[in-house]
Design a protein around this motif. Structure first.
Motif, PDB file in Angstrom:
ATOM      1  N   GLN A  23       1.198  -1.443  -0.327  1.00 43.48           N
ATOM      2  CA  GLN A  23      -0.123   0.267   0.329  1.00 43.48           C
ATOM      3  C   GLN A  23       0.982   0.896  -0.760  1.00 43.48           C
ATOM      4  O   GLN A  23      -0.050   2.752  -0.327  1.00 43.48           O
ATOM      5  N   MET A  24       1.637   1.364   0.257  1.00 39.78           N
ATOM      6  CA  MET A  24       2.698   2.195   0.651  1.00 39.78           C
ATOM      7  C   MET A  24       4.133   2.149   0.749  1.00 39.78           C
ATOM      8  O   MET A  24       5.478   1.782   1.552  1.00 39.78           O
ATOM      9  N   PRO A  25       4.875   1.393   0.040  1.00 38.96           N
ATOM     10  CA  PRO A  25       6.079   1.162  -1.024  1.00 38.96           C
ATOM     11  C   PRO A  25       7.097   2.316  -0.170  1.00 38.96           C
ATOM     12  O   PRO A  25       8.572   2.263   0.133  1.00 38.96           O
ATOM     13  N   GLU A  26       7.057   3.769  -1.290  1.00 37.58           N
ATOM     14  CA  GLU A  26       8.084   4.361  -0.593  1.00 37.58           C
ATOM     15  C   GLU A  26       8.041   4.831   1.020  1.00 37.58           C
ATOM     16  O   GLU A  26       9.090   4.752   1.599  1.00 37.58           O
ATOM     17  N   ARG A  27       6.908   4.371   1.898  1.00 38.27           N
ATOM     18  CA  ARG A  27       6.820   4.155   3.609  1.00 38.27           C
ATOM     19  C   ARG A  27       7.597   3.276   3.719  1.00 38.27           C
ATOM     20  O   ARG A  27       8.027   3.369   4.686  1.00 38.27           O
ATOM     21  N   TRP A  28       7.071   2.470   2.982  1.00 39.30           N
ATOM     22  CA  TRP A  28       8.245   0.773   3.201  1.00 39.30           C
ATOM     23  C   TRP A  28       9.490   1.232   3.583  1.00 39.30           C
ATOM     24  O   TRP A  28      10.402   0.320   4.029  1.00 39.30           O
ATOM     25  N   ALA A  29       9.851   1.424   2.008  1.00 40.29           N
ATOM     26  CA  ALA A  29      11.738   1.166   1.981  1.00 40.29           C
ATOM     27  C   ALA A  29      12.261   2.610   3.156  1.00 40.29           C
ATOM     28  O   ALA A  29      13.568   2.454   3.480  1.00 40.29           O
ATOM     29  N   HIS A  30      11.388   3.657   3.618  1.00 41.73           N
ATOM     30  CA  HIS A  30      11.598   4.082   4.436  1.00 41.73           C
ATOM     31  C   HIS A  30      11.990   2.979   5.818  1.00 41.73           C
ATOM     32  O   HIS A  30      12.879   3.511   6.816  1.00 41.73           O
ATOM     33  N   THR A  31      10.782   2.538   5.926  1.00 39.51           N
ATOM     34  CA  THR A  31      10.572   1.695   7.555  1.00 39.51           C
ATOM     35  C   THR A  31      11.790   0.874   7.269  1.00 39.51           C
ATOM     36  O   THR A  31      13.072   0.477   8.454  1.00 39.51           O
ATOM     37  N   LYS A  32      12.493  -0.095   5.745  1.00 43.36           N
ATOM     38  CA  LYS A  32      13.545  -0.733   6.470  1.00 43.36           C
ATOM     39  C   LYS A  32      14.981   0.055   6.575  1.00 43.36           C
ATOM     40  O   LYS A  32      15.427  -0.359   7.877  1.00 43.36           O
ATOM     41  N   GLY A  33      14.651   2.037   5.823  1.00 45.37           N
ATOM     42  CA  GLY A  33      15.749   1.838   5.984  1.00 45.37           C
ATOM     43  C   GLY A  33      16.203   2.289   7.064  1.00 45.37           C
ATOM     44  O   GLY A  33      16.913   1.881   8.223  1.00 45.37           O
ATOM     45  N   ASP A 132      15.150   7.883  12.835  1.00 46.77           N
ATOM     46  CA  ASP A 132      14.328   8.019  11.661  1.00 46.77           C
ATOM     47  C   ASP A 132      14.102   9.298  10.724  1.00 46.77           C
ATOM     48  O   ASP A 132      14.429   9.507  10.091  1.00 46.77           O
ATOM     49  N   GLN A 133      15.279  10.221  11.926  1.00 50.43           N
ATOM     50  CA  GLN A 133      15.653  11.124  11.315  1.00 50.43           C
ATOM     51  C   GLN A 133      16.778  11.548  10.579  1.00 50.43           C
ATOM     52  O   GLN A 133      17.265  12.230   9.628  1.00 50.43           O
ATOM     53  N   THR A 134      17.561  10.135  10.292  1.00 52.37           N
ATOM     54  CA  THR A 134      18.836  10.117   9.722  1.00 52.37           C
ATOM     55  C   THR A 134      18.411   9.602   7.835  1.00 52.37           C
ATOM     56  O   THR A 134      19.278   8.941   7.757  1.00 52.37           O
ATOM     57  N   VAL A 135      16.873   9.023   7.634  1.00 51.69           N
ATOM     58  CA  VAL A 135      16.878   8.552   6.694  1.00 51.69           C
ATOM     59  C   VAL A 135      15.458   8.842   5.810  1.00 51.69           C
ATOM     60  O   VAL A 135      14.737   8.832   6.646  1.00 51.69           O
ATOM     61  N   GLY A 136      15.891   9.131   4.636  1.00 47.96           N
ATOM     62  CA  GLY A 136      14.750   9.495   3.991  1.00 47.96           C
ATOM     63  C   GLY A 136      13.127   9.274   3.092  1.00 47.96           C
ATOM     64  O   GLY A 136      12.726   7.520   3.790  1.00 47.96           O
ATOM     65  N   PRO A 137      12.133  10.244   2.677  1.00 43.18           N
ATOM     66  CA  PRO A 137      11.131   9.133   2.526  1.00 43.18           C
ATOM     67  C   PRO A 137      11.840   7.819   1.508  1.00 43.18           C
ATOM     68  O   PRO A 137      10.866   6.603   2.023  1.00 43.18           O
ATOM     69  N   HIS A 138      12.935   7.745   1.087  1.00 40.89           N
ATOM     70  CA  HIS A 138      13.162   6.402  -0.125  1.00 40.89           C
ATOM     71  C   HIS A 138      14.093   5.950   0.457  1.00 40.89           C
ATOM     72  O   HIS A 138      14.588   4.488   0.163  1.00 40.89           O
ATOM     73  N   GLY A 139      14.513   6.057   1.997  1.00 39.62           N
ATOM     74  CA  GLY A 139      15.478   4.683   2.383  1.00 39.62           C
ATOM     75  C   GLY A 139      17.010   5.198   2.412  1.00 39.62           C
ATOM     76  O   GLY A 139      17.719   4.361   3.099  1.00 39.62           O
ATOM     77  N   ARG A 140      17.091   6.362   1.855  1.00 39.62           N
ATOM     78  CA  ARG A 140      18.588   7.190   1.657  1.00 39.62           C
ATOM     79  C   ARG A 140      18.804   8.273   3.435  1.00 39.62           C
ATOM     80  O   ARG A 140      18.557   8.487   3.654  1.00 39.62           O
ATOM     81  N   THR A 141      20.147   7.569   3.806  1.00 40.76           N
ATOM     82  CA  THR A 141      20.165   7.971   4.661  1.00 40.76           C
ATOM     83  C   THR A 141      20.694   9.092   4.090  1.00 40.76           C
ATOM     84  O   THR A 141      21.367   9.699   3.398  1.00 40.76           O
ATOM     85  N   MET A 142      20.741  10.235   5.267  1.00 37.01           N
ATOM     86  CA  MET A 142      20.616  11.167   5.013  1.00 37.01           C
ATOM     87  C   MET A 142      21.354  12.064   6.387  1.00 37.01           C
ATOM     88  O   MET A 142      20.898  11.984   7.851  1.00 37.01           O
ATOM     89  N   THR A 143      22.006  13.651   6.097  1.00 38.19           N
ATOM     90  CA  THR A 143      21.720  14.312   7.551  1.00 38.19           C
ATOM     91  C   THR A 143      20.567  14.860   8.121  1.00 38.19           C
ATOM     92  O   THR A 143      19.731  14.856   7.428  1.00 38.19           O
ATOM     93  N   VAL A 144      20.477  14.566   9.693  1.00 32.60           N
ATOM     94  CA  VAL A 144      19.360  15.260  10.542  1.00 32.60           C
ATOM     95  C   VAL A 144      18.797  16.544   9.976  1.00 32.60           C
ATOM     96  O   VAL A 144      17.806  17.185   9.936  1.00 32.60           O
ATOM     97  N   GLU A 145      19.882  17.289   9.561  1.00 36.17           N
ATOM     98  CA  GLU A 145      19.561  19.372   8.901  1.00 36.17           C
ATOM     99  C   GLU A 145      18.679  18.948   7.732  1.00 36.17           C
ATOM    100  O   GLU A 145      18.159  19.563   7.182  1.00 36.17           O
ATOM    101  N   TYR A 146      19.526  18.268   6.888  1.00 33.59           N
ATOM    102  CA  TYR A 146      18.490  17.404   5.320  1.00 33.59           C
ATOM    103  C   TYR A 146      17.605  17.105   5.662  1.00 33.59           C
ATOM    104  O   TYR A 146      16.539  17.508   4.867  1.00 33.59           O
ATOM    105  N   ARG A 147      17.564  16.056   6.362  1.00 37.35           N
ATOM    106  CA  ARG A 147      16.214  15.255   6.419  1.00 37.35           C
ATOM    107  C   ARG A 147      15.005  17.063   7.074  1.00 37.35           C
ATOM    108  O   ARG A 147      13.540  16.796   6.842  1.00 37.35           O
ATOM    109  N   ILE A 148      15.944  17.578   8.547  1.00 40.36           N
ATOM    110  CA  ILE A 148      14.093  18.483   8.347  1.00 40.36           C
ATOM    111  C   ILE A 148      13.660  19.514   7.579  1.00 40.36           C
ATOM    112  O   ILE A 148      12.691  19.299   7.359  1.00 40.36           O
ATOM    113  N   ALA A 149      15.199  19.578   6.676  1.00 40.55           N
ATOM    114  CA  ALA A 149      14.033  20.823   5.458  1.00 40.55           C
ATOM    115  C   ALA A 149      13.615  19.998   4.138  1.00 40.55           C
ATOM    116  O   ALA A 149      12.946  20.677   3.637  1.00 40.55           O
ATOM    117  N   GLU A 150      14.173  19.095   3.938  1.00 38.17           N
ATOM    118  CA  GLU A 150      13.299  18.113   2.878  1.00 38.17           C
ATOM    119  C   GLU A 150      12.088  17.811   3.565  1.00 38.17           C
ATOM    120  O   GLU A 150      11.166  17.841   2.448  1.00 38.17           O
TER     121      GLU A 150
END
Ligand SMILES: [Fe+2]
Length: 195
Positions: A23-33, A132-150
């Motif tokens: 139902q939510m493949p993007e959210r699933w990718a984030h969750t796995k990340g 949660d704050q270092t993984v983006g919508p598609h499961g990509r790793t990112m910094t907390v600062e980038y994630r907040i802005a995103e």
């Protein structure tokens, strides 16, 4: 015979996959990340808390699923479902409060429901929020600062998350700081032990 806590992590992974994968493949990718990231930073929490951390990471966003939607506040919707399904209170409360939920404005009635779940302020809640704050919508790793802005640009400037940012952003940055310090301490301990 597998340990009981291992079963909790496996059950959490299976439940999240059943609710999110199709139902939510993007959210699933984030969750796995996020679950993967939580396992990576599990060294920052006591050994006995590591399965609670990883199980909570698998479950933290199931409240986004349409079938679970009651209030529209995904943390609360996930926690209500988990509570009714008999999941441990601690995991349910970690899901309810993850990533600075208490700074996000909710309808008054929902705030009362949130109060049903104990707020835990510990290395475990920090590690879950950090994952949660270092993984983006598609499961990509990112910094907390980038994630907040995103997240603010994705949800819009008038979203509850954006309106909460005055209090929530400093909290998220402080969490990241604490987790990174614990990671550094754990790495130092390991290299001392190796050396
Ligand atoms: Fe998330």
């Amino acid at each position: 015979m597998p340990r009981r806590q291992d079963d909790t992590v496996t059950r959490a992974r299976h439940l999240a996959r059943r609710l999110l994968r199709k139902q939510m493949p993007e959210r699933w990718a984030h969750t796995k990340g996020v679950a993967h990231r939580a396992a990576q930073v599990a060294v920052t929490v006591p050994v006995t808390d590591r399965d609670v951390l990883v199980a909570s990471a698998w479950l933290h966003d199931i409240g986004y699923t349409r079938a679970l939607r009651r209030t529209g506040f995904h943390r609360l919707d996930g926690a209500i479902y988990l509570s009714r399904q008999g999941w441990p209170d601690r995991i349910t409360a970690l899901v309810a409060h993850h990533s600075g939920a208490r700074f996000v404005p909710v309808e008054r009635g929902f705030a009362d429901q949130m109060a049903d779940f104990d707020f835990e302020d510990s290395p475990v809640s920090d590690a879950l929020t950090y994952a949660d704050q270092t993984v983006g919508p598609h499961g990509r790793t990112m910094t907390v600062e980038y994630r907040i802005a995103e997240a603010i640009s994705r949800h819009g400037p008038d979203s509850p998350n954006a309106r909460a940012r005055v209090d929530r952003v400093p909290y998220l940055l402080a969490v990241a700081d604490r987790v990174q310090q614990r990671l550094a301490t754990a790495a130092g301990t390991t290299s001392d032990a190796d050396g």
